[in-house]
Enzyme design. Sequence first.
Site, PDB file in Angstrom:
ATOM      1  N   CYS A  68       0.834  -1.207   0.000  1.00 54.67           N
ATOM      2  CA  CYS A  68       0.000   0.000   0.000  1.00 54.67           C
ATOM      3  C   CYS A  68       0.868   1.257   0.000  1.00 54.67           C
ATOM      4  CB  CYS A  68      -0.909  -0.082   1.238  1.00 54.67           C
ATOM      5  SG  CYS A  68      -1.528   1.460   1.892  1.00 54.67           S
ATOM      6  N   CYS A  71       0.382   3.817   2.727  1.00 57.06           N
ATOM      7  CA  CYS A  71       0.912   3.311   4.006  1.00 57.06           C
ATOM      8  C   CYS A  71       2.399   3.625   4.118  1.00 57.06           C
ATOM      9  CB  CYS A  71       0.725   1.798   4.125  1.00 57.06           C
ATOM     10  SG  CYS A  71      -0.994   1.277   4.129  1.00 57.06           S
TER      11      CYS A  71
END
Length: 149
Positions: A68, A71
């Site tokens: 991600c 993230c």
Amino acid sequence: MDNLVVPCPQCLGKNRVSAARIAHNPSCGRCKSALFPAHPAPLSDANFQSYVESSDLPVVVDFWAAWCGPCRSMAPQFEAASKAAAGRVLFAKLDTDAAPQTAGRYAIRSTPTLIAFRGGREVARQSGAMTQRQILDWLSRLGAGVHAA
Ligand SMILES: [Zn+2]
């Protein structure tokens, strides 16, 4: 309250830490790990519940995934926030792919998602990447001892 229970992110030992000692980078009485580590403590399905439940301090967990992008870009911001709030809030991370049981229990549908816990119970959550400032502001707004800034 003079002593706070702060769980060790390594051995889950429950440490009683005085208010005076909490600002001075206390370490675990059992295994000597830092109770407020330089990097937010990585949690797993095995230790998640015990860690968030045994803390007298609020715990904020970054539910993230390795693939991600947002993230990865939030990680240094989260880490900086953890240093700024050391002694007031415990910061931890949960890799949602490595800990599907915990990610499922909290119905994590997108990453990153931050969840704040008190006494093991979810008190707030926020999805999407945030800056250090936004994380600290969010924690401050939760009130009731979550004074991060
Ligand atoms: Zn320990």
